[in-house]
Design a protein around this motif. Sequence first.
Motif, PDB file in Angstrom:
ATOM      1  N   SER A 231      -1.715   7.219 -11.289  1.00 57.64           N
ATOM      2  CA  SER A 231      -1.749   7.201  -9.815  1.00 57.64           C
ATOM      3  C   SER A 231      -2.040   5.783  -9.335  1.00 57.64           C
ATOM      4  CB  SER A 231      -2.840   8.149  -9.278  1.00 57.64           C
ATOM      5  OG  SER A 231      -4.116   7.674  -9.624  1.00 57.64           O
ATOM      6  N   GLY A 232      -1.910   5.586  -8.045  1.00 53.68           N
ATOM      7  CA  GLY A 232      -2.331   4.316  -7.454  1.00 53.68           C
ATOM      8  C   GLY A 232      -3.840   4.177  -7.593  1.00 53.68           C
ATOM      9  N   SER A 233      -4.543   5.297  -7.468  1.00 53.06           N
ATOM     10  CA  SER A 233      -6.006   5.276  -7.599  1.00 53.06           C
ATOM     11  C   SER A 233      -6.428   4.833  -8.992  1.00 53.06           C
ATOM     12  CB  SER A 233      -6.583   6.673  -7.316  1.00 53.06           C
ATOM     13  OG  SER A 233      -6.187   7.110  -6.047  1.00 53.06           O
TER      14      SER A 233
ATOM     15  N   LEU B 229      -5.999   1.185  -9.474  1.00 54.66           N
ATOM     16  CA  LEU B 229      -7.154   0.482  -8.900  1.00 54.66           C
ATOM     17  C   LEU B 229      -8.368   0.582  -9.821  1.00 54.66           C
ATOM     18  CD1 LEU B 229      -6.599   1.585  -5.212  1.00 54.66           C
ATOM     19  CD2 LEU B 229      -6.868  -0.799  -5.923  1.00 54.66           C
TER      20      LEU B 229
ATOM     21  N   SER C  40      -9.562   5.476  -1.999  1.00 43.71           N
ATOM     22  CA  SER C  40      -9.343   4.994  -3.372  1.00 43.71           C
ATOM     23  C   SER C  40      -9.637   3.506  -3.521  1.00 43.71           C
ATOM     24  CB  SER C  40      -7.893   5.242  -3.801  1.00 43.71           C
ATOM     25  OG  SER C  40      -7.644   6.618  -3.828  1.00 43.71           O
TER      26      SER C  40
ATOM     27  N   MET D  49      -5.660  -5.221   0.967  1.00 40.37           N
ATOM     28  CA  MET D  49      -4.818  -4.021   1.103  1.00 40.37           C
ATOM     29  C   MET D  49      -3.733  -4.315   2.147  1.00 40.37           C
ATOM     30  SD  MET D  49      -3.841  -1.108   2.784  1.00 40.37           S
ATOM     31  CE  MET D  49      -4.962  -0.222   3.866  1.00 40.37           C
TER      32      MET D  49
ATOM     33  N   ASP E 223      -4.308  -4.269  -3.239  1.00 41.41           N
ATOM     34  CA  ASP E 223      -3.969  -2.850  -3.137  1.00 41.41           C
ATOM     35  C   ASP E 223      -2.624  -2.809  -2.420  1.00 41.41           C
ATOM     36  OD1 ASP E 223      -3.552  -0.227  -2.534  1.00 41.41           O
ATOM     37  OD2 ASP E 223      -5.616   0.195  -1.927  1.00 41.41           O
TER      38      ASP E 223
ATOM     39  N   ALA F 274      -0.447  -0.439  -2.714  1.00 43.36           N
ATOM     40  CA  ALA F 274       0.010   0.957  -2.821  1.00 43.36           C
ATOM     41  C   ALA F 274       1.161   1.240  -1.858  1.00 43.36           C
ATOM     42  CB  ALA F 274      -1.157   1.904  -2.535  1.00 43.36           C
TER      43      ALA F 274
ATOM     44  N   SER G 269       1.369   2.432  -5.765  1.00 47.69           N
ATOM     45  CA  SER G 269       1.283   3.897  -5.823  1.00 47.69           C
ATOM     46  C   SER G 269       2.686   4.488  -5.743  1.00 47.69           C
ATOM     47  CB  SER G 269       0.457   4.444  -4.657  1.00 47.69           C
ATOM     48  OG  SER G 269       0.618   5.858  -4.567  1.00 47.69           O
TER      49      SER G 269
ATOM     50  N   HIS H 209       2.862   7.920  -5.295  1.00 44.38           N
ATOM     51  CA  HIS H 209       2.522   9.244  -4.768  1.00 44.38           C
ATOM     52  C   HIS H 209       3.691   9.747  -3.932  1.00 44.38           C
ATOM     53  CE1 HIS H 209       0.352  12.026  -1.963  1.00 44.38           C
ATOM     54  NE2 HIS H 209      -0.216  12.359  -3.103  1.00 44.38           N
TER      55      HIS H 209
ATOM     56  N   LYS I 225       4.621   7.888  -0.733  1.00 50.17           N
ATOM     57  CA  LYS I 225       4.971   6.475  -0.757  1.00 50.17           C
ATOM     58  C   LYS I 225       6.498   6.294  -0.796  1.00 50.17           C
ATOM     59  CE  LYS I 225       0.684   4.970  -0.737  1.00 50.17           C
ATOM     60  NZ  LYS I 225      -0.249   6.113  -0.767  1.00 50.17           N
TER      61      LYS I 225
ATOM     62  N   TYR J 226      -7.021   5.455   9.564  1.00 51.79           N
ATOM     63  CA  TYR J 226      -7.877   6.198   8.675  1.00 51.79           C
ATOM     64  C   TYR J 226      -9.188   6.344   9.422  1.00 51.79           C
ATOM     65  CZ  TYR J 226      -4.998   4.121   4.917  1.00 51.79           C
ATOM     66  OH  TYR J 226      -3.974   3.706   4.115  1.00 51.79           O
TER      67      TYR J 226
END
Length: 376
Positions: free
Chosen positions: A54-56, A59, A83, A126, A152, A154, A176, A178, A181, A320
């Motif tokens: 995963s992207g997480s 990281l 994440s 990020m 980051d 992602a 990422s 996911h 994405k 977020y």
Amino acid sequence: MIVFNVPPCTGRELDYIREAVASHKISGDGAFTKKCSAWLEQRFGAHRVLLTTSGSTALDMASLLCRLQPGDEVILPSFTFSSTANAFAIYGAKLVFVDIRPDTMNIDETKLEAAITDRTRVIVAMHYAGVACEMDTIMDVARRHGLLVVEDAAQAVMSTYKGRPLGTIGDIGCYSFHETKNYSMGEGGALVLNRPELVERAEILREKGTNRSKFFRGQVDKYTWVDIGDSFLPSELNAAYLWAQLEMADEINENRLASWRAYNEAFQELAAAGRVALPTVPADCVHNAHMYYLKCRDLEERTALIAFLKERGILAVFHYVPLHSAPAGLRLGRFAGEDVYTTRESDRLVRLPLYYGLDEADRNTVIAAVRAFYGM
Ligand SMILES: *Cc1c(COP(=O)(O)O)cnc(C)c1O
């Protein structure tokens, strides 16, 4: 109903997954994983790319490669996904949140230096919505203070800053894949290693602390447990799905950009009338249309707009809740300097449906609904 996201699917995914099954190689690091990582390395001129689960976890690996000690500090924006913070907090680092710029929603590079202490080890950049942070300044600050930079990226696969692919500018980059994405393998990601001396340890970390990667290349005659590690490599089934996307990366990118530009064109009038703010893409940045967002006047207006769109079958979402005000963020970090824009700008932001293959008629329905909300 116009959903917010549809996972990308180009048509060859099942063929490739069938191929992986027929080859009797469904665990990690088979032919599809090699194809995907080689593609990413060549396309972006990256020193080494390792697919992850995963992207997480990309990281997480980046964090482990930084060799943090308890009490070490990591500078990051508060306006980001959990994440970004977890990866460092999980290994005992203290999080130091820095305000964002209101134009790109990225970390404000002019506020970094004031946040640095003698415990600072890492700056995390990020790239929100696939639009680059001001990387020249960030790299300059990091070099002058002896800090590592983790990107980051992602949301930023296929984006560039001054012609350089995002993810390849810092010491380490994280992608990422996911389903939300631009390019997907369901759950998955990639670690981009931009310093040759990080590669050997990264391979060991990813293979449960063993030197198995060296063994498969014939560089050692048996493999053994040499360091800490975990299982960070994705199944070939996921990599096969991703290959069908990378093969068509330019088409996917163009398709998303066409939707992004159509939205941006359509909302010029609303912006000129001062009703909404539109995304800013600095001159040095080429973005990948990861997202299209508008900024309303305030939280109240945004809540009303999301509800208005929902009544018309359109799913728009916000982003977020700033990490420094979330329960874990209060415990694990502190905000350096003043929160001038993080809370205010995140309260205003609403993301519109945007995905590979978004239908033009649906896009126009979204545009008309937003205009109707503002009576324009
Ligand atoms: C999606 C995302 C992640 C996490 O990626 P996963 O593949 O879902 O683990 C991390 N950071 C940012 C900024 C993201 O948008």
